[in-house]
Design an enzyme around this catalytic site. Structure first.
Site, PDB file in Angstrom:
ATOM      1  CE  LYS A 118      -4.412  -1.638   1.675  1.00 58.78           C
ATOM      2  NZ  LYS A 118      -5.366  -1.707   2.774  1.00 58.78           N
ATOM      3  CE  LYS A 211      -6.025  -8.308  -1.989  1.00 53.50           C
ATOM      4  NZ  LYS A 211      -5.727  -7.783  -0.663  1.00 53.50           N
ATOM      5  CE  LYS A 214     -13.357  -3.037   0.301  1.00 50.16           C
ATOM      6  NZ  LYS A 214     -13.193  -2.698   1.710  1.00 50.16           N
TER       7      LYS A 214
HETATM    8  P1  TYM Z   1     -10.741  -5.472   4.123  1.00 46.92           P
HETATM    9  O1  TYM Z   1     -11.761  -4.435   4.401  1.00 46.92           O
HETATM   10  O2  TYM Z   1      -9.662  -5.194   3.144  1.00 46.92           O
HETATM   11  O3  TYM Z   1     -11.437  -6.809   3.664  1.00 46.92           O
HETATM   12  C1  TYM Z   1     -12.496  -7.372   4.410  1.00 46.92           C
HETATM   13  C2  TYM Z   1     -12.379  -8.872   4.389  1.00 46.92           C
HETATM   14  O4  TYM Z   1     -12.432  -9.346   3.039  1.00 46.92           O
HETATM   15  C3  TYM Z   1     -11.342 -10.216   2.791  1.00 46.92           C
HETATM   16  N1  TYM Z   1     -10.927 -10.075   1.383  1.00 46.92           N
HETATM   17  C4  TYM Z   1     -10.826 -11.098   0.535  1.00 46.92           C
HETATM   18  N2  TYM Z   1     -11.030 -12.427   0.686  1.00 46.92           N
HETATM   19  C5  TYM Z   1     -10.854 -13.218  -0.395  1.00 46.92           C
HETATM   20  N3  TYM Z   1     -10.469 -12.746  -1.612  1.00 46.92           N
HETATM   21  C6  TYM Z   1     -10.239 -11.427  -1.812  1.00 46.92           C
HETATM   22  N4  TYM Z   1      -9.880 -10.975  -3.020  1.00 46.92           N
HETATM   23  C7  TYM Z   1     -10.417 -10.534  -0.708  1.00 46.92           C
HETATM   24  N5  TYM Z   1     -10.285  -9.191  -0.551  1.00 46.92           N
HETATM   25  C8  TYM Z   1     -10.602  -8.940   0.737  1.00 46.92           C
HETATM   26  C9  TYM Z   1     -10.244  -9.758   3.748  1.00 46.92           C
HETATM   27  O5  TYM Z   1      -9.317 -10.784   3.988  1.00 46.92           O
HETATM   28  C10 TYM Z   1     -11.053  -9.394   4.974  1.00 46.92           C
HETATM   29  O6  TYM Z   1     -11.304 -10.533   5.772  1.00 46.92           O
HETATM   30  N6  TYM Z   1      -7.569  -5.404   7.934  1.00 46.92           N
HETATM   31  C11 TYM Z   1      -8.883  -5.858   7.555  1.00 46.92           C
HETATM   32  C12 TYM Z   1      -9.998  -5.262   8.389  1.00 46.92           C
HETATM   33  C13 TYM Z   1      -9.839  -5.414   9.864  1.00 46.92           C
HETATM   34  C14 TYM Z   1      -9.954  -6.631  10.581  1.00 46.92           C
HETATM   35  C15 TYM Z   1      -9.768  -6.268  11.955  1.00 46.92           C
HETATM   36  C16 TYM Z   1     -10.218  -7.945  10.221  1.00 46.92           C
HETATM   37  C17 TYM Z   1      -9.574  -4.429  10.764  1.00 46.92           C
HETATM   38  N7  TYM Z   1      -9.543  -4.935  12.012  1.00 46.92           N
HETATM   39  C18 TYM Z   1      -9.805  -7.236  12.961  1.00 46.92           C
HETATM   40  C19 TYM Z   1     -10.247  -8.906  11.244  1.00 46.92           C
HETATM   41  C20 TYM Z   1     -10.051  -8.549  12.593  1.00 46.92           C
HETATM   42  C21 TYM Z   1      -9.090  -5.450   6.109  1.00 46.92           C
HETATM   43  O7  TYM Z   1      -8.436  -4.618   5.589  1.00 46.92           O
HETATM   44  O8  TYM Z   1     -10.122  -5.997   5.521  1.00 46.92           O
END
Ligand code: TYM
Length: 350
Positions: A118, A211, A214
């Site tokens: 990032k 991957k 967004k």
């Molecule tokens: P975020 O918002 O990027 O994504 C949310 C969830 O979606 C999953 N994900 C995917 N899974 C499969 N294939 C993909 N292409 C894909 N893109 C996204 C992510 O693995 C995630 O589970 N850091 C986290 C948010 C967060 C969090 C937490 C998660 C903040 N605090 C505490 C668990 C526990 C994130 O950026 O998710």
């Protein structure tokens, strides 16, 4: 101390939710409700770690926070039985993150691949928050002493860091924890990632080695949860494939990332194993498989999109869900914060 099993996970309100978020995370959030007490968080504080041009500014953040909440509910999360809230309403997330900032080591954070991706080449210009992002994530989970965290594959390294932070806190403050009555010296559990199902890493529809995300410039690379039926069908039809017919066995998907991805999506959406999907479609042309996949996507996703639309039309209702969830989350968080302050030695009004 044997820990009560509890699930926590979060999703950032940054731009469109897509099929990767849904299959990698949200589907499993829904499933975990049957067996566990669950806390699902819209992580608005994480959302502002990148430039304002990336997260879109205040109005967009508010809109996206409501939209993610709507997606949770439309997908089948019950905000009455479980907790759905937005992170910034519970100050314990920031407070515990500070304590963890003093436990985590620079070297640990420097190894995080997501930060490297990032921040890109211009690291000097990345926010301190982006570097510190995984520490806040550890605080999210451990503020509720959650034991299980359903996430997609890309979050695995962050979960390992959460475990390292929990362990170092328990070690550093072991005597203080024991003085509180926990004879085993364990205050925080080591949270376990739950990375399950055939679509833990959904790939771009335009490039099977990237991957689904967004932030991809091409909207055709992903299926958004708000896409209508025609758009979904068109994106699947345009999805990149290779010239070979589908194999009949899973081994035949090796080195064919696009085919593997589409079969994985089909399997996850239909609740079947990839091998089972290949038994039905193996040997056939991609075009007929794509037609079936488009139909399946529309059947599964269109009702969610419809319900999300209905829910976001009433922001007052969504906000009341978030307020109620935050009140219940805060009650749990306050308990952990008091104990944490005792352990660290901070004085507070009792
Ligand atoms: P975020 O918002 O990027 O994504 C949310 C969830 O979606 C999953 N994900 C995917 N899974 C499969 N294939 C993909 N292409 C894909 N893109 C996204 C992510 O693995 C995630 O589970 N850091 C986290 C948010 C967060 C969090 C937490 C998660 C903040 N605090 C505490 C668990 C526990 C994130 O950026 O998710």
């Amino acid at each position: 101390m044997p820990f009560v099993e509890r699930v926590f996970s979060g999703v950032q309100p940054t731009g469109n939710l897509h099929l990767g978020n849904y299959l990698g995370a949200i589907v499993n959030f829904v499933k975990m409700q049957e067996t566990h007490n669950c806390i699902y968080c819209v992580v608005d504080m994480h959302a502002i770690t990148q430039g304002i041009d990336v997260w879109g500014g205040p109005a967009e953040l508010t809109r996206n926070t409501r939209e993610v909440t709507a997606a949770f509910i439309a997908a089948g999360i019950d905000p009455k039985k479980h907790i759905v809230f937005n992170q910034s309403q519970v100050s314990g997330h920031a407070e515990l993150a500070w304590i963890f900032n003093c436990v985590a080591r620079m070297g640990w954070l420097g190894r995080m691949t997501q930060f490297k991706e990032k921040a890109g080449k211009d690291r000097e210009n990345a926010s301190v928050g982006l570097f510190d992002y995984p520490v806040l994530m550890a605080a999210d989970i451990l503020l509720y002493r959650a034991t299980h965290v359903p996430v997609g594959e890309d979050q695995k390294q962050h979960l390992e860091l959460s475990r390292d932070i929990a362990q170092k806190f328990n070690n550093d403050f072991g005597d203080s924890i024991r003085a509180q009555g926990a004879n085993d010296g364990l205050f925080f559990p080591l949270p376990e990632p739950l990375i399950t199902g055939p679509a833990t890493r959904v790939m771009s529809l335009r490039d099977g080695t990237k991957k689904m995300s967004k932030s991809d410039a091409s909207d055709n690379s992903r299926i958004n949860l708000t896409d209508d039926a025609d758009t979904i069908a068109q994106k699947i039809r345009k999805a990149k494939t290779d010239p070979e017919p589908l194999p009949s066995e899973e081994k035949g998907l090796e080195a064919r990332p696009e085919a593997d991805n589409l079969v994985g999506i089909f399997a996850a959406l239909s609740g079947r194993a990839k091998a089972d999907v290949l038994r039905e479609f193996g040997g056939g042309q991609f075009s007929s498989f794509k037609n079936a996949l488009a139909e399946l996507c529309v059947t599964k996703l269109a009702p969610i999109a419809g319900e999300m639309k209905r829910l976001v039309a009433d922001p007052g209702h969504i906000d009341s869900i978030l307020n109620d969830g935050s009140d219940r989350a805060r009650a749990l968080a306050d308990e952990t914060m008091k104990l944490s302050k005792d352990i660290v030695g901070f004085i507070y009004r009792r």
